[in-house]
Structure formats: structure tokens, C-alpha cells
Design an enzyme around this catalytic site. Structure first.
Site, short mmCIF file in Angstrom:
data_model
loop_
_atom_site.label_atom_id
_atom_site.label_comp_id
_atom_site.label_asym_id
_atom_site.label_seq_id
_atom_site.Cartn_x
_atom_site.Cartn_y
_atom_site.Cartn_z
N LYS A 110 32.29 47.14 10.98
CA LYS A 110 32.82 47.23 9.61
C LYS A 110 32.08 48.32 8.85
O LYS A 110 32.70 49.08 8.09
CB LYS A 110 32.69 45.89 8.89
CG LYS A 110 33.74 44.89 9.35
CD LYS A 110 33.59 43.56 8.66
CE LYS A 110 34.63 42.56 9.16
NZ LYS A 110 34.30 41.20 8.80
N LYS A 189 42.78 46.65 18.11
CA LYS A 189 42.95 45.25 17.76
C LYS A 189 43.70 45.11 16.44
O LYS A 189 43.40 45.86 15.49
CB LYS A 189 41.56 44.62 17.63
CG LYS A 189 41.59 43.17 17.29
CD LYS A 189 40.36 42.73 16.51
CE LYS A 189 40.66 41.41 15.84
NZ LYS A 189 39.90 41.14 14.65
N LYS A 192 43.59 43.68 9.58
CA LYS A 192 43.79 44.20 8.23
C LYS A 192 42.91 45.44 7.99
O LYS A 192 43.34 46.42 7.39
CB LYS A 192 43.41 43.08 7.25
CG LYS A 192 43.61 43.43 5.80
CD LYS A 192 45.07 43.39 5.44
CE LYS A 192 45.28 44.03 4.09
NZ LYS A 192 46.68 44.35 3.84
#
Ligand code: TRP
Length: 321
Positions: A110, A189, A192
Site C-alpha cells: 500500500k 489482483k 479497489k
């Protein structure tokens, strides 16, 4: 056996959420003690807009109810309705080594994708451990990307039990092989965060746009295609029986297959699959009071289990004097 999993309301729920988690949860409620919840505290790590978070949380509840989660058969609740989970997070933080969190793939990923690296994002796995340990879960159905988080939960629980005595159940991740990673329209993958999702309840024109933009390779029509390297094949397979998958595979291996034909078929398959749930979802979305009542009851029921484990943890660390 006690089965537990949560889903983030960080956007509209999509096929990845459905096949990796929601569908399995809805099946599990028939034969197991099931805990299913919307993790809005976790979503705070990526959603910085109150209205958006509220809307997405509410819609995630309605999606789940429409798709068949039954609050009478399961424990269905919103994470923040049992705010005690943040207390357990703090207690667990003190047996969680920095190194464990620093090795987190999800945190590193992230960060690399530009999500701000604040303390919430770093401590995310500890909150997740509290989610799991506070309800004494044995099995945690998740996608492959969450395997490490469940392993961290085990490490944290083992360490806690070792220091303070037998307190928590050691959970197992539950990752079925065939739906381990659900690819998005770009082949990464479905997530969002990557903006590559196909949403379950998108209007048809939007759904069409997404399906038509699934990335495929440049094999000419007259040549055979490789189903095992094809993103479109992987997504379509989710909607097909074993026999239908075999037939599709044969079409790929014969010359003449047009990806655009397969995309049109997939669009119809998705639309038909979720059709029966649309009306129920609409009516829930329009009955906020009823939905709130359901969630309040869910929270009351979940809290009874939560307080049992939390009180034990408080007692064992010496917080209650
Ligand atoms: N981190 C999980 C995800 O993004 C969501 C989650 C939060 C969860 N708490 C949980 C999953 C507890 C299983 C159990 O998918």
C-alpha cells in the site's frame, strides 16, 4: 466451529470480495457459528471522506443482506458498533513486535501504491488480530493476500498466551485453492486500491464498460489462445461449472475465438448471476431504519461474545485492579 471474517467498506463491493469472501460466508452460516462484519475502522486507513465512508458502510451492509447473510443464523455487525475492539487492539499492541509489522506485505504494498504511511496503516494487522481474537474464531476465510495477516494474528495470540497464560484461540486462515486470487480487469489482483474492479451491483452500462475493458493478449483470431494465461478466462470461470469451464477451454484452444464474444457472454453471465438480488438490495437501501435495527441487534449479540474475551484479556494483563 467458529468462523469469522470481515470486509472493508473501502469502495463498492466487487467480484473479488464476492468470490473470495462473501459467497463462502453466506454458505458457512448454514452449518457453522458465523461472525461476519463490516470493518469500517480498517477502512479509515484509506477513506478520508466521512460521507463516502458512511455511504459505503451502509451499502456494504445492504449488499450482504441482499446476497443472503441471515442475521438470525449468524452474527452480522459493523466493527465500530463494538468499539471495545480498539481496547483489545491496544492491549495486543504491547505484545506485537515492530519487526512483525515491518514485514507486512500489505503495508509495504500500500505504501508503494501511494497510500499515506500513517500509524493506522502500520498497526492495521493488530486491529485485525483484535477482530479475530475477540470472538474466539477458529477459522478465518480470506483471500490469499490476507494470509499473512492471519499468520500475524496467530503469532500475536501465541505470544500473548505465552506471557499471560491461555487466553485466546489460535485461528487458522481458510484459503480455498480455486478462488485464491481473483484478477481484476488489468490482470492484477482485483482490488479497489488498483482501480481494476468489476462491482457486483454496478448498473448495466457501467458493468459493460468494465467487462469490455478486461485486458487480453494480442493473439490473432485465427490462432489458438492460452486459457491459463488469460485474465478473461479466469474471471469467466468463476461463473461456470467444471463442465462449462472445460467447454470454454476447448473454444480457447481452437482457432477462431474472438475475445470480444467471450466478453459479451461474460457480461450476460454476471448480470444474470446477481439479478435475483437487485430488488432486495434496492428495498434495503431505501429502508435505513430497518437496516439500522438489524445492525443494532447484530451488535448486541456480538458484544456478548466480545466482552467475554476482552474481560479475560483485561484480567490476565492486570488492567482491572
Ligand atoms: N484486512 C481484511 C481485508 O482487507 C479485512 C479484515 C479486517 C478482516 N478484519 C478482519 C478479515 C478479520 C478477516 C478477519 O480483506
Amino acid at each position: 466451529m467458529r468462523i469469522l471474517s470481515g470486509i472493508q467498506p473501502s469502495g463498492s463491493l466487487h467480484l473479488g470480495n464476492y468470490f473470495a469472501m462473501m459467497k463462502r460466508m453466506i454458505e458457512y452460516q448454514e452449518n457453522h457459528e458465523l461472525f461476519c462484519f463490516i470493518v469500517n475502522y480498517h477502512a479509515l486507513t484509506s477513506v478520508f471522506d466521512a460521507e463516502k465512508l458512511k455511504k459505503q458502510t451502509f451499502e456494504a451492509i445492504c449488499d450482504f443482506l441482499a446476497l443472503g447473510i441471515d442475521p438470525d443464523k449468524s452474527y452480522f455487525y459493523v466493527q465500530s458498533d463494538i468499539p471495545e475492539v480498539t481496547e483489545l487492539t491496544w492491549i495486543l499492541s504491547n505484545v506485537t513486535p515492530m519487526g512483525l509489522l515491518e514485514r507486512g506485505h500489505s503495508y509495504k504494498d500500500k505504501k508503494a501504491k501511494g497510500v499515506p504511511a500513517n500509524h493506522g496503516l502500520f498497526a492495521y494487522p493488530v486491529l485485525m488480530a483484535a477482530d479475530i481474537l475477540m470472538y474466539g474464531a477458529n477459522l478465518v476465510p480470506v483471500g490469499k493476500d490476507q494470509k499473512q495477516h492471519v499468520e500475524m494474528t496467530r503469532d500475536i495470540a501465541l505470544k500473548f498466551n505465552q506471557i499471560y497464560g491461555e487466553t485466546f484461540v489460535i485461528p487458522q486462515p481458510d484459503i480455498p485453492k480455486n478462488v485464491a486470487v481473483i484478477p481484476g480487469i488489468d490482470g492484477q489482483k482485483m482490488s479497489k486500491t488498483y482501480g481494476n474492479t468489476i462491482d457486483i451491483f454496478a448498473p448495466k452500462n457501467e458493468l459493460k464498460k468494465k467487462v469490455m475493458s478486461i485486458v487480453t493478449d494480442a493473439t490473432p483470431i485465427e490462432e489458438p489462445k492460452n486459457p491459463d494465461k488469460c485474465n478473461l478466462f479466469a474471471i469467466y470461470s468463476l461463473f461456470l461449472s467444471k463442465d462449462e469451464q472445460k467447454l470454454l477451454r476447448e473454444r480457447y484452444l481452437k482457432p477462431g475465438l474472438k475475445y470480444s464474444d467471450i466478453k459479451k457472454e461474460l457480461l450476460e453471465a454476471i448480470w444474470k448471476y446477481f439479478e435475483p438480488y437487485r430488488e432486495k438490495r434496492e428495498s434495503l437501501i431505501n429502508d435505513r431504519q430497518e437496516v439500522k435495527k438489524i445492525m443494532q441487534k447484530g451488535a448486541d449479540k456480538a458484544r456478548q461474545v466480545a466482552s467475554e474475551y476482552l474481560n479475560k484479556a483485561r484480567k490476565n494483563v492486570g488492567i482491572n485492579y
